[in-house]
Design a protein around this motif. Structure first.
Motif: not given
Length: 210
Positions: A7-17, A19-24, A99-106
């Motif tokens: 709720a607090l943070l924005s991914l300012s470098l995301s092309p979908r800023a 949208a609901p915010l996600r980890a990077a 960048v998007e949070y890596p799928q490998e890490m997920k």
């Protein structure tokens, strides 16, 4: 007061800023990346904090943590909580981008493993042909388990010194690699493989979190 990073943070470098915010994740910047293309217009690099549990990174405004010393925050990726000090905010390094949070890490987190592989075994490789590169050793040892890092030792001119260290995630797999590869013929030489001393410490990340 506990503040959710979602709720607090924005991914300012995301092309979908919007949208609901996600980890990077963090990755080296390239000349063609959106972050690099917009660097001149953005000006100062954003502040970034990183969850110590899952290594997710977030861009945050300096005043988002309030007028005090900081606030407790929760990572929206893994629910880890910590007190984020305003004094410990750091700018995103010039050579990195969100960048998007890596799928490998997920996938690793879902399997109950650390988000980033950690070396539990270090192998010493001696009598190494001077033409062998790190990728070749990674492929060779990768037949026995997950290779975290390979370091071919070089002199001040960048020439191989004839030995290397291979770090593997699981100690038992590292031991199996040593047993199988000691005396292995590589580019006409029988390499010497043994357990090496494990180094302490790890690679640093942009921004400091909890």
């Amino acid at each position: 007061m506990l503040v959710s990073l979602a709720a607090l943070l924005s991914l300012s470098l995301s092309p979908r800023a919007a949208a609901p915010l996600r980890a990077a994740g963090l990755a080296p910047r390239t000349a063609g990346s959106p972050a690099m293309q917009g660097a001149a217009a953005v000006g100062e690099r954003p502040c970034v904090i990183t969850c110590s549990n899952c290594k997710a990174s977030y861009s945050v405004e300096e005043d988002a943590l309030g007028p005090g010393a900081g606030k407790r925050v929760r990572c929206s990726n893994c629910d880890h909580e910590w007190f984020q000090s305003v004094a410990r905010l750091a700018r995103l390094p010039e050579d990195m981008e969100l960048v998007e949070y890596p799928q490998e890490m997920k996938d690793r987190m879902a399997a109950g493993k650390p988000a980033e592989a950690r070396a539990a075994f270090r192998a010493y490789v001696g009598n190494l042909p001077f033409g062998v590169v790190e990728e070749e050793l990674a492929d060779l040892f990768g037949e026995y388990g997950n290779v975290v890092h390979v370091n071919v030792m070089t002199d001040e001119d960048g020439r191989s010194r004839g030995f290397a260290f291979v770090n593997m995630e699981i100690a038992e797999e590292g031991a199996a690699a040593v047993e199988a590869l000691n005396g292995h013929m590589l580019q006409g030489r029988a390499i010497n493989v043994s357990e090496g001393r494990q180094q302490e410490g790890g690679r640093g990340r942009g921004g400091r979190g909890g």
